[in-house]
Design a protein around this motif. Structure first.
Motif, mmCIF file in Angstrom:
data_model
loop_
_atom_site.group_PDB
_atom_site.id
_atom_site.type_symbol
_atom_site.label_atom_id
_atom_site.label_comp_id
_atom_site.label_asym_id
_atom_site.label_seq_id
_atom_site.Cartn_x
_atom_site.Cartn_y
_atom_site.Cartn_z
ATOM 1 N N VAL A 35 -22.697 -27.208 13.963
ATOM 2 C CA VAL A 35 -22.158 -25.868 14.149
ATOM 3 C C VAL A 35 -22.121 -25.173 12.791
ATOM 4 C CG1 VAL A 35 -20.079 -24.546 14.744
ATOM 5 C CG2 VAL A 35 -20.774 -26.454 16.182
ATOM 6 N N ALA A 36 -22.477 -23.893 12.778
ATOM 7 C CA ALA A 36 -22.416 -23.125 11.537
ATOM 8 C C ALA A 36 -20.960 -22.850 11.166
ATOM 9 C CB ALA A 36 -23.174 -21.813 11.697
ATOM 10 N N PRO A 37 -20.639 -22.779 9.865
ATOM 11 C CA PRO A 37 -19.255 -22.511 9.463
ATOM 12 C C PRO A 37 -18.697 -21.226 10.079
ATOM 13 C CG PRO A 37 -20.549 -23.202 7.569
ATOM 14 C CD PRO A 37 -21.510 -23.026 8.697
ATOM 15 N N GLY A 38 -19.514 -20.180 10.149
ATOM 16 C CA GLY A 38 -19.044 -18.931 10.742
ATOM 17 C C GLY A 38 -18.692 -19.081 12.213
ATOM 18 N N LYS A 91 -15.373 -20.948 12.463
ATOM 19 C CA LYS A 91 -14.280 -20.039 12.124
ATOM 20 C C LYS A 91 -13.948 -19.139 13.300
ATOM 21 C CE LYS A 91 -13.060 -16.337 8.902
ATOM 22 N NZ LYS A 91 -13.509 -15.539 7.725
ATOM 23 N N ARG A 92 -14.976 -18.594 13.961
ATOM 24 C CA ARG A 92 -14.738 -17.704 15.102
ATOM 25 C C ARG A 92 -14.102 -18.460 16.267
ATOM 26 N NH1 ARG A 92 -19.770 -16.841 17.222
ATOM 27 N NH2 ARG A 92 -19.156 -18.278 18.875
ATOM 28 N N ARG A 93 -14.596 -19.670 16.538
ATOM 29 C CA ARG A 93 -14.037 -20.442 17.658
ATOM 30 C C ARG A 93 -12.569 -20.776 17.429
ATOM 31 N NH1 ARG A 93 -18.956 -24.752 19.113
ATOM 32 N NH2 ARG A 93 -20.365 -23.187 20.019
ATOM 33 N N MET A 94 -12.222 -21.143 16.200
ATOM 34 C CA MET A 94 -10.832 -21.458 15.910
ATOM 35 C C MET A 94 -9.967 -20.214 16.066
ATOM 36 S SD MET A 94 -9.219 -24.297 15.056
ATOM 37 C CE MET A 94 -7.910 -23.944 16.219
ATOM 38 N N ILE A 97 -4.470 -23.418 10.302
ATOM 39 C CA ILE A 97 -5.572 -24.065 11.035
ATOM 40 C C ILE A 97 -6.826 -23.191 11.025
ATOM 41 C CG2 ILE A 97 -4.063 -25.406 12.543
ATOM 42 C CD1 ILE A 97 -4.579 -23.351 14.741
ATOM 43 N N SER A 98 -6.776 -22.067 10.315
ATOM 44 C CA SER A 98 -7.984 -21.243 10.210
ATOM 45 C C SER A 98 -9.031 -21.992 9.395
ATOM 46 C CB SER A 98 -7.666 -19.897 9.556
ATOM 47 O OG SER A 98 -7.152 -20.095 8.255
ATOM 48 N N ILE A 99 -10.285 -21.711 9.674
ATOM 49 C CA ILE A 99 -11.399 -22.391 9.008
ATOM 50 C C ILE A 99 -12.100 -21.414 8.080
ATOM 51 C CG2 ILE A 99 -13.637 -23.514 9.365
ATOM 52 C CD1 ILE A 99 -12.571 -24.643 11.958
ATOM 53 N N ARG A 100 -12.278 -21.819 6.851
ATOM 54 C CA ARG A 100 -12.965 -20.975 5.887
ATOM 55 C C ARG A 100 -14.474 -21.073 6.097
ATOM 56 N NH1 ARG A 100 -11.346 -21.810 -0.136
ATOM 57 N NH2 ARG A 100 -12.637 -19.946 -0.232
#
Length: 492
Positions: A146-149, A152-155, A204-207
């Motif tokens: 999965v791409a980092p972006g 981040k959106r899913r979280m 819990i946000s993902i950078r």
């Protein structure tokens, strides 16, 4: 790992509720159970169908699925709540949220009791379901799945989903699902005013840090766009014309001539180019004449973020599209659309061979059609597919085996064409640099001159990077040669 089907799009959806047979608005549904079994009968009514309230009707409504391909109640209710809260909902946004919730449900369904796992918030923080899902997404990112972006959106979608569950009293967790921090951000507007904004962040946000490739040759203008050289622009139009696709040729030509995005070019209307006596004005750049075509809300032509503006259409392009709009080819395609969907109050200029629009305008998408029979929106896929299957392979075969481009690159190509034309006039001292800068800004509808300067500095910036790397490479070669000589001496 193969991903399961996470959602489906219902072509036409009308919100209904159960009622009794004595309800004057009741509709009856009979479900047959097979030979020898009694049929199941129930009565329902459409919500708001009495004419006093809003009717909740949507085309391409997303339904979140579980592992058994059955609708997931909580996920689907959340999507419906998002739609109900908007007067003019954007279905693509809700479809994206449904994708994210479908991915979350897929992860929940890997556990023995997914409904119980979804509500697990024990005292130990890292065992709470939200933290566990964050760890799952991080592992997917590290594995390249999965791409980092995307992570981040899913979280972010899952956080919004739990906020909604708690607000609606569907869930009362024993412990907080995350920890929050409040930040005060100060920034300046384009007009120079200083503003502050309160931002709530969770732990819990993902950078998703972005890394820029200085050698990509792109310009960040609503995306990473690569300006095509004049030679490449000729290759693209030549390949399109050779395949006999007049509509894709004219769409691309219009984008190259005006800097319009695909949603604007795809939602041009027939009436725009069939005026009896069109009025032309002097072009902003060059000595030619242009037709000033208004675009944005109320014009029938879609724009990004519903921005209103004027497209400067060169007279030769306008006359070419006028001829096409009145041609037998265009009439046949419009007639195929009418045969399938009936008369359109404001027909598009371009239709596919099957009589479908290349791009469906927002107003058409938001207008409920109970007879809608597709499971996808028209947002330029026919053009993109044609480029992928025909144009790019043809250019690679004839000219450049590594050639690639996307339809939005034509906007950046127009921007660079205008920039180089105007900078030539600056060098001849016919206009000032400020005039050139403002003209490019107006032509590309830029909010900020910072974006405009990316075009003005594109060539020099790219050349500077290559000169720096080449110069450093020469120094490295000297050091390598010096090390080789030293090694030879030590060996002796």
């Amino acid at each position: 790992m193969r991903e399961l089907r996470r959602k489906i799009l219902l072509p036409a959806f009308r919100l209904s509720e159960l009622t009794t047979d004595d309800d004057p608005l009741a509709l009856t549904q009979v479900i047959k159970q097979g030979t020898g079994y009694p049929a199941t009968t129930y009565h329902y009514r459409f919500v708001g169908g009495d004419g006093t309230g809003r009717e909740f009707c949507y085309n391409l409504f997303p339904v979140v699925l579980d592992k058994h391909a059955a609708p997931w109640p909580f996920g689907t209710l959340y999507i419906l709540a998002q739609l109900e809260a908007q007067t003019t909902p954007v279905m693509t946004t809700c479809q994206s949220k449904a994708d994210d919730l479908g991915a979350y449900k897929e992860w929940l369904d890997t556990h023995d009791d997914p409904d119980d796992v979804m509500c697990q918030f024990p005292q130990m923080k890292l065992r709470r379901v939200t933290y566990r899902y964050r760890g799952h997404l991080q592992r997917q990112v590290q594995a390249g799945e999965v791409a980092p972006g995307t992570a981040k959106r899913r979280m972010g979608t899952v956080v919004a989903f739990y906020r909604w569950l708690i607000a609606r009293n569907y869930l009362q967790p024993d412990n907080p699902p995350w920890e929050e921090k409040l930040y005060q951000i100060t920034f300046r507007t384009l007009e120079g005013r200083s503003l502050s904004k309160r931002v709530v962040s969770t732990d819990i946000s993902i950078r998703a840090p972005k890394s820029e490739d200085p050698f990509s040759g792109t310009i960040r203008d609503g995306g990473q766009l690569r300006p095509l050289t004049n030679k490449e622009q000729g290759w693209v139009l030549e390949a399109t014309q050779a395949k006999g696709n007049t509509e894709c040729y004219l769409l691309q030509l219009f984008m190259l001539a005006t800097g319009a995005r695909i949603q604007s070019a795809g939602t041009l209307r027939l009436r725009h180019f069939t005026q009896t006596n069109p009025r032309y004005a002097k072009a902003l750049a060059g000595d030619g004449e242009v037709f000033k075509l208004k675009a944005g809300p109320g014009t029938g032509i879609d724009t990004k973020n519903d921005k209103s503006g004027v497209l400067q259409v060169p007279r030769s392009i306008y006359e070419l599209l006028h001829t096409y709009g009145l041609s037998d080819r265009a009439k046949v395609r419009r007639s195929r659309f009418v045969a399938k969907h009936g008369e359109h109050p404001d027909p598009y200029l371009f239709f596919t061979q099957q009589g479908n629009p290349y791009f469906a305008a927002k107003a058409d998408v938001q207008r409920f059609n109970p007879n809608f029979d597709r499971r996808h929106e028209k947002n330029g896929q026919p053009v993109r597919q044609f480029l992928k299957e025909h144009v790019i392979p043809d250019v690679r075969k004839k000219y450049d085996s590594s050639f690639k481009y996307r339809i939005h690159d034509l906007r950046a190509s127009f921007g660079m064409n205008m920039t180089e034309l105007l900078m030539g006039l600056v060098q001849k001292r016919k206009i000032t640099l400020h005039q050139a800068r403002m003209t490019v800004k107006d032509l590309l509808w830029h909010e900020s001159l910072t974006t405009t300067d990316l075009y003005l500095n594109y060539r020099s910036h790219l050349n500077m990077i290559y000169e720096a790397v080449n110069g450093y490479g020469e120094q490295l070669q000297k050091w390598v040669a010096q090390a080789s000589v030293s090694r030879e001496v030590s060996d002796e």
